[in-house]
Structures are given as structure tokens and as C-alpha cells.
Design a protein around this motif. Structure first.
Motif, short mmCIF file in Angstrom:
data_model
loop_
_atom_site.label_atom_id
_atom_site.label_comp_id
_atom_site.label_asym_id
_atom_site.label_seq_id
_atom_site.Cartn_x
_atom_site.Cartn_y
_atom_site.Cartn_z
N MET A 135 -86.97 117.74 33.68
CA MET A 135 -88.39 117.60 33.93
C MET A 135 -89.09 116.74 33.04
N TYR A 136 -88.63 117.04 31.61
CA TYR A 136 -89.44 116.31 30.72
C TYR A 136 -88.93 114.95 30.22
N ARG A 137 -87.58 114.87 30.48
CA ARG A 137 -86.83 113.44 30.02
C ARG A 137 -85.68 113.02 31.14
N PRO A 138 -86.33 112.83 32.42
CA PRO A 138 -85.52 112.55 33.43
C PRO A 138 -84.67 111.39 33.47
N ASN A 139 -84.84 110.57 32.47
CA ASN A 139 -83.89 109.17 32.37
C ASN A 139 -82.79 109.70 31.42
N GLU A 140 -82.63 110.47 30.67
CA GLU A 140 -81.63 110.71 29.93
C GLU A 140 -80.88 111.72 30.50
N ASP A 141 -79.36 111.87 29.85
CA ASP A 141 -78.40 112.59 30.00
C ASP A 141 -78.92 114.00 29.77
N PRO A 142 -78.88 114.93 30.79
CA PRO A 142 -79.49 116.42 30.53
C PRO A 142 -78.61 117.22 29.57
N ARG A 143 -77.22 116.96 29.64
CA ARG A 143 -76.37 117.53 28.38
C ARG A 143 -77.19 117.34 27.11
N LYS A 144 -77.36 116.03 26.92
CA LYS A 144 -77.95 115.62 25.55
C LYS A 144 -79.18 116.39 25.35
N VAL A 145 -80.18 116.53 26.47
CA VAL A 145 -81.41 117.08 26.22
C VAL A 145 -81.38 118.49 26.08
N VAL A 146 -80.38 119.04 26.80
CA VAL A 146 -80.34 120.51 26.65
C VAL A 146 -79.85 121.09 25.03
N TRP A 147 -79.04 120.07 24.49
CA TRP A 147 -78.38 120.56 23.55
C TRP A 147 -79.45 120.39 22.34
N GLU A 148 -80.43 119.18 22.59
CA GLU A 148 -81.46 119.12 21.40
C GLU A 148 -82.30 120.43 21.66
N ILE A 149 -82.78 120.85 22.83
CA ILE A 149 -83.68 121.82 23.08
C ILE A 149 -83.25 123.18 22.29
N GLN A 150 -81.76 123.37 22.48
CA GLN A 150 -81.18 124.59 21.96
C GLN A 150 -81.14 124.35 20.44
N LYS A 151 -80.92 123.30 19.91
CA LYS A 151 -80.90 123.16 18.37
C LYS A 151 -82.06 123.29 17.82
N HIS A 152 -83.04 122.58 18.75
CA HIS A 152 -84.34 122.60 17.83
C HIS A 152 -85.17 124.27 18.13
N ASN A 153 -85.04 124.78 19.02
CA ASN A 153 -85.46 126.16 19.39
C ASN A 153 -84.54 127.27 18.60
#
Length: 79
Positions: free
Chosen positions: A44-62
Motif C-alpha cells: 500500500m505504501y511502497r507499491p513499486n518496491e519488493d514487499p519482502r524488503k519493505v516488510v523487513w524495514e517495517i519490522q526493524k523500525h517498529n
């Protein structure tokens, strides 16, 4: 000669480190809704990026596990 090489290597490492940290400077707040997953949120927030990377960033940041619950407030890294 050795001292010069050491300074150049350290400077290069520092520049790479700081430029990587500047890539993610902004966050959007997302309140988890029933049916949300980190995968859906990442697309939803970063549709043009690899979701696996974004999920990892969300988990790490939060500092969370992959399990999220409705009502949970997440900061989503935005580029």
C-alpha cells in the motif's frame, strides 16, 4: 601511504553509511485494521518496491514480530 589509505577507506565507509541512513527519513503512521498484514501494508505504501524488503524495514523500525493486531500503530518508512 598507509595512513592515507586508511583515511580514504574510513571516509568512504562513513559516506556510504550516512547516505543509506538518509534514504529513509520520513514515516507515515498506519493504524492496523482487521485483515491487514505487513505484506498488504508494504504494498500500500511502497507499491513499486519488493514487499519482502519493505516488510523487513517495517519490522526493524517498529521492533515487532511478523504478527500484527488491529489497533496497533505502525510507523511506515517512506522514501
Amino acid at each position: 601511504m598507509v595512513a592515507t589509505s586508511t583515511v580514504i577507506i574510513i571516509s568512504t565507509l562513513f559516506m556510504n553509511y550516512t547516505s543509506k541512513n538518509k534514504e529513509i527519513q520520513r514515516y507515515e503512521i498506519h493504524v492496523v485494521q482487521p485483515g491487514d498484514t505487513l505484506w498488504k501494508i508494504s504494498k500500500m505504501y511502497r507499491p513499486n518496491e519488493d514487499p519482502r524488503k519493505v516488510v523487513w524495514e517495517i519490522q526493524k523500525h517498529n521492533k515487532i514480530s511478523p504478527v500484527i493486531r488491529p489497533g496497533q500503530v505502525l510507523e511506515i518508512p517512506i522514501r
